[in-house]
Motif scaffolding. Structure first.
Motif: not given
Ligand code: NAD
Length: 476
Positions: A133, A200, A208, A225
């Protein structure tokens, strides 16, 4: 098992800005790199993955506590290399300017579209498939001729360190560079004035990120997601359904954005289906939670959330069947099937993202479609049925990012299919030509050929010619 945490070299916002400026200056000096340069970047990226795969997989295993090296190689390194091969094989055709038609009144005008890079693209990636990813979007970004800054998740510090080193060894910082750090750094990253930002992650953080990008008018691709349904009508063999569902659900211990989140199936098949899925899971992991193939949940907090979901459904009277016992110290959860939980339980309100599978009774295609469309539009949808009419009824009455029919997960691995969500599951698709176009600007180019420029006919002062043209184009 206490998780060994690696200190990440947090980066100041001013240093990120300096890195972005450096990339932008390099981009301005070479705003439309020829194919040879793009191909060379893709070749180096392939070498990075191929030569670094053992180290990267070991780092990911360290971050997870346990994750089979095979899982990382098959589900992350392999697909990343396949994407690079596809891009390198098609780059010439993708980059070729497209001829476009000219309307009758502009017959002397030659039209074409030229796909040109956007500039510097930011890539914010999650922890669940940290390699694919981060590098999957990078393949398309580089194929389109851009430069990129990566900010992987704070939950994968060992991987981030290994990737940073591998990137620095193969790319100049003005081509590709990596920013490490926590949520504060991720927030600062999302506020940088990129030419495009790919995020992602979860839908909540996606909102946000889009808000942070708005003041800069930075266009975003959001890969989010949601709850991905499986619909079963009873004509698909149960043993095959159980295998399709168990594989999709248990890969990476359910921490997969397109994992089946819940199953809709006729009440009469729920129990035999549950038994068949449990048998399939036991066959996949003969040593239960100790099996090498069974991945840990990323943190104790994530594991606690999942356990809480199961406890809530059990307390509400739902039947919970476990394939084998978990191992709390290793954050390996007991894979659980929850039969007919209350619809207002957290299990049915939130994306599960773990090895827990609710089975919901549902008798007809119309009922299944109504259930799905009552919620947010999912990232993936799976229909298991021998009945073409049933499959079509679900497809035509619902929306989702992508679909695998008579299977699960498969669509994400097809290099020539777009991958992305719709509604709450995302904005914009990438992979293959869709990725190339997503990270390119489709520049419209019109060119009058020969001595006549049709615009000259519309030149004031308006007289008899204007009246004639008015009659021709607007009608009497
Ligand atoms: P997350 O949204 O918590 O974090 C993703 C990224 O965002 C991380 O790098 C994190 O450091 C960053 N982040 C966190 N807070 C932030 C903020 N306030 N501003 C900017 N960036 C910030 O997601 P996660 O827990 O790492 O991943 C799981 C989620 O991702 C699930 O909902 C899953 O379905 C989704 N996902 C989607 C895909 C897709 O291709 N559509 C693939 C994998 C995971």
């Amino acid at each position: 098992m206490p998780q060994a945490r690696i200190e990440q070299p947090d980066m100041q916002a001013s240093d990120m800005t300096a890195l972005l400026e450096r990339q932008r200056a390099a981009f301005r000096a070479e705003p439309d790199p020829p194919r040879a340069i793009r191909d060379d970047r893709l070749r180096r990226l392939a070498a990075l993955v191929k030569d670094g795969r053992a180290r990267l997989a070991a780092a990911i295993a360290q971050d997870f506590g346990h994750r089979s090296v095979h899982e990382t190689l098959l589900l992350e390194a392999g697909p990343a290399l396949a994407a690079i091969r596809h891009a390198r094989g098609h780059l010439k055709a993708w980059m070729r300017p497209q001829r476009r038609a000219s309307a009758l009144e502009f017959l002397s005008v030659r039209n074409r579209v030229r796909y040109q890079p956007l500039g510097v693209v930011g890539i914010l990636s999650p922890w669940n498939y940290p390699l694919f990813l981060a590098l999957g979007p990078l393949v398309d970004v580089l194929a389109a001729g851009n430069r990129a800054l990566l900010k992987p998740s704070e939950f994968t510090p060992a991987f981030n360190a290994a990737l940073a080193e591998a990137v620095a060894a193969r790319f100049a910082p003005e081509e590709v560079a990596l920013v490490q750090g926590g949520v504060a750094e991720a927030e600062a990253f999302s506020r940088l004035p990129f030419d495009h930002l790919v995020f992602t992650g979860s839908t909540a953080v996606g909102r946000r990120v889009m808000a942070a990008a708005a003041p800069n008018l930075t266009p975003v691709t959001l890969e989010l997601g949601g709850k991905c349904p499986v619909v079963l009508d009873g004509t698909w063999p149960l043993a095959r359904a159980a295998r399709d569902i168990a594989i999709g659900k248990l890969l990476n211990a359910g921490q997969t954005c397109i994992a089946p989140d819940y199953v809709l199936a006729p009440r009469a098949v729920l129990r035999p289906l549950a038994e068949a899925i449990l048998a399939e899971i036991r066959a996949m992991y003969p040593n239960g939670a100790q099996d090498d193939g069974y991945t840990s949940v990323i943190t104790a907090q994530h594991a606690g959330r999942l356990e809480g979901m199961v406890a809530e459904a059990r307390d509400a009277g739902a039947e919970v069947l476990e394939a084998f016992a978990g191992d709390a110290a290793a954050r390996k959860l007991a894979p659980a099937i929850v039969i007919d939980p209350p619809r207002d339980a957290r299990l049915m309100r939130e994306e599960i993202f773990g090895p827990i599978l609710p089975l919901i009774p549902c008798e007809t295609a119309a009922e299944a479609a109504a259930f799905i469309t009552a919620g947010e539009r999912p990232l993936a949808l799976y229909v298991l049925s021998r009945d073409r009419g049933f499959r079509e009824a679900i497809l035509s009455r619902t929306q989702s990012g992508g679909v695998t029919l008579n299977g699960t997960i498969l669509h994400v691995a097809q290099t020539d299919l777009p991958f992305g969500g719709v509604g709450a599951s995302g904005i914009g698709a990438y992979h293959g030509i869709e990725g190339f176009r997503r990270f390119s600007h489709a520049r419209a180019i019109a060119e009058p050929l020969g001595p006549v420029n049709p615009m000259h006919l519309a030149r004031p002062p308006f007289g008899a010619l204007a009246k004639l043209l008015e009659r021709v184009f607007i009608g009497g």
